[in-house]
Design a protein around this motif. Structure first.
Motif, PDB file in Angstrom:
ATOM      1  N   UNK A  47      47.344 -11.896  50.878  1.00  0.00           N
ATOM      2  CA  UNK A  47      47.916 -10.603  50.538  1.00  0.00           C
ATOM      3  C   UNK A  47      48.968 -10.759  49.459  1.00  0.00           C
ATOM      4  N   UNK A  48      48.916  -9.922  48.435  1.00  0.00           N
ATOM      5  CA  UNK A  48      49.850  -9.994  47.308  1.00  0.00           C
ATOM      6  C   UNK A  48      50.862  -8.853  47.352  1.00  0.00           C
ATOM      7  N   UNK A  49      50.367  -7.626  47.521  1.00  0.00           N
ATOM      8  CA  UNK A  49      51.262  -6.472  47.459  1.00  0.00           C
ATOM      9  C   UNK A  49      50.559  -5.253  48.028  1.00  0.00           C
ATOM     10  N   UNK A  50      51.350  -4.282  48.478  1.00  0.00           N
ATOM     11  CA  UNK A  50      50.776  -3.003  48.890  1.00  0.00           C
ATOM     12  C   UNK A  50      51.797  -1.896  48.682  1.00  0.00           C
ATOM     13  N   UNK A  51      51.292  -0.695  48.535  1.00  0.00           N
ATOM     14  CA  UNK A  51      52.133   0.503  48.454  1.00  0.00           C
ATOM     15  C   UNK A  51      51.711   1.435  49.577  1.00  0.00           C
ATOM     16  N   UNK A  52      52.689   1.952  50.305  1.00  0.00           N
ATOM     17  CA  UNK A  52      52.425   2.863  51.411  1.00  0.00           C
ATOM     18  C   UNK A  52      52.952   4.238  51.053  1.00  0.00           C
ATOM     19  N   UNK A  53      52.098   5.248  51.207  1.00  0.00           N
ATOM     20  CA  UNK A  53      52.463   6.596  50.791  1.00  0.00           C
ATOM     21  C   UNK A  53      53.531   7.210  51.683  1.00  0.00           C
ATOM     22  N   UNK A  54      53.410   7.029  53.012  1.00  0.00           N
ATOM     23  CA  UNK A  54      54.223   7.880  53.901  1.00  0.00           C
ATOM     24  C   UNK A  54      55.708   7.566  53.814  1.00  0.00           C
ATOM     25  N   UNK A  55      56.057   6.325  53.588  1.00  0.00           N
ATOM     26  CA  UNK A  55      57.493   5.995  53.514  1.00  0.00           C
ATOM     27  C   UNK A  55      57.880   5.353  52.192  1.00  0.00           C
ATOM     28  N   UNK A  56      56.929   5.270  51.247  1.00  0.00           N
ATOM     29  CA  UNK A  56      57.244   4.721  49.938  1.00  0.00           C
ATOM     30  C   UNK A  56      57.422   3.217  49.911  1.00  0.00           C
ATOM     31  N   UNK A  57      57.059   2.535  51.005  1.00  0.00           N
ATOM     32  CA  UNK A  57      57.221   1.085  51.058  1.00  0.00           C
ATOM     33  C   UNK A  57      56.366   0.407  49.999  1.00  0.00           C
ATOM     34  N   UNK A  58      56.966  -0.534  49.291  1.00  0.00           N
ATOM     35  CA  UNK A  58      56.221  -1.452  48.438  1.00  0.00           C
ATOM     36  C   UNK A  58      56.527  -2.863  48.935  1.00  0.00           C
TER      37      UNK A  58
END
Length: 127
Positions: A47-58
């Motif tokens: 896993x390198x990176x992810x963006x989550x919509x609901x809380x803006x987590x990167x």
């Protein structure tokens, strides 16, 4: 038909930069979270990176933190800006989509079970 198409991979010298793109079609972009993974020859997918919509987590993996930046145009494309590339970054890079919300745990274990995957883009950094 859902499609994720990566582009931007290339051969780059150590210390150089690349920007990968992942164009998503066939799904409602806001309903899915996107993650980047990579797999080097003979190694497990990472896993390198992810963006989550609901809380803006990167989220970023430890090996790329401070060098890679993930972003989204909030329409249909996510990007992975990769700076100060090193030979150990050589891998095929994949983007994947998961019905929101994605969990960091799922990304950390290599994304097994994620809903949709692209076919990958090769990044090569010679030593």
């Amino acid at each position: 038909e859902v499609q994720l198409v990566e582009s931007g991979g290339a051969l780059v010298q150590a210390g150089g930069s690349l920007r990968l793109s992942c164009v998503v079609s066939g799904l409602t972009f806001d309903d899915y979270d996107i993650a980047w993974f990579r797999q080097a020859p003979g190694k497990e997918r990472q896993g390198v990176s992810c963006i989550r919509h609901d809380d803006g987590l990167t989220w970023y993996g430890d090996s790329v933190k401070g060098r890679f930046t993930m972003s989204s145009d909030n329409a249909n494309t996510v990007y992975l800006q990769m700076d100060n590339l090193q030979p150990e970054d050589t891998a095929v890079y994949y983007c994947a989509a998961q019905s929101a919300p994605i969990t960091v745990a799922a990304v950390e274990i290599g994304g097994f079970g994620l809903d949709y995957w692209g076919k990958g883009s090769q990044v090569t950094v010679p030593s």
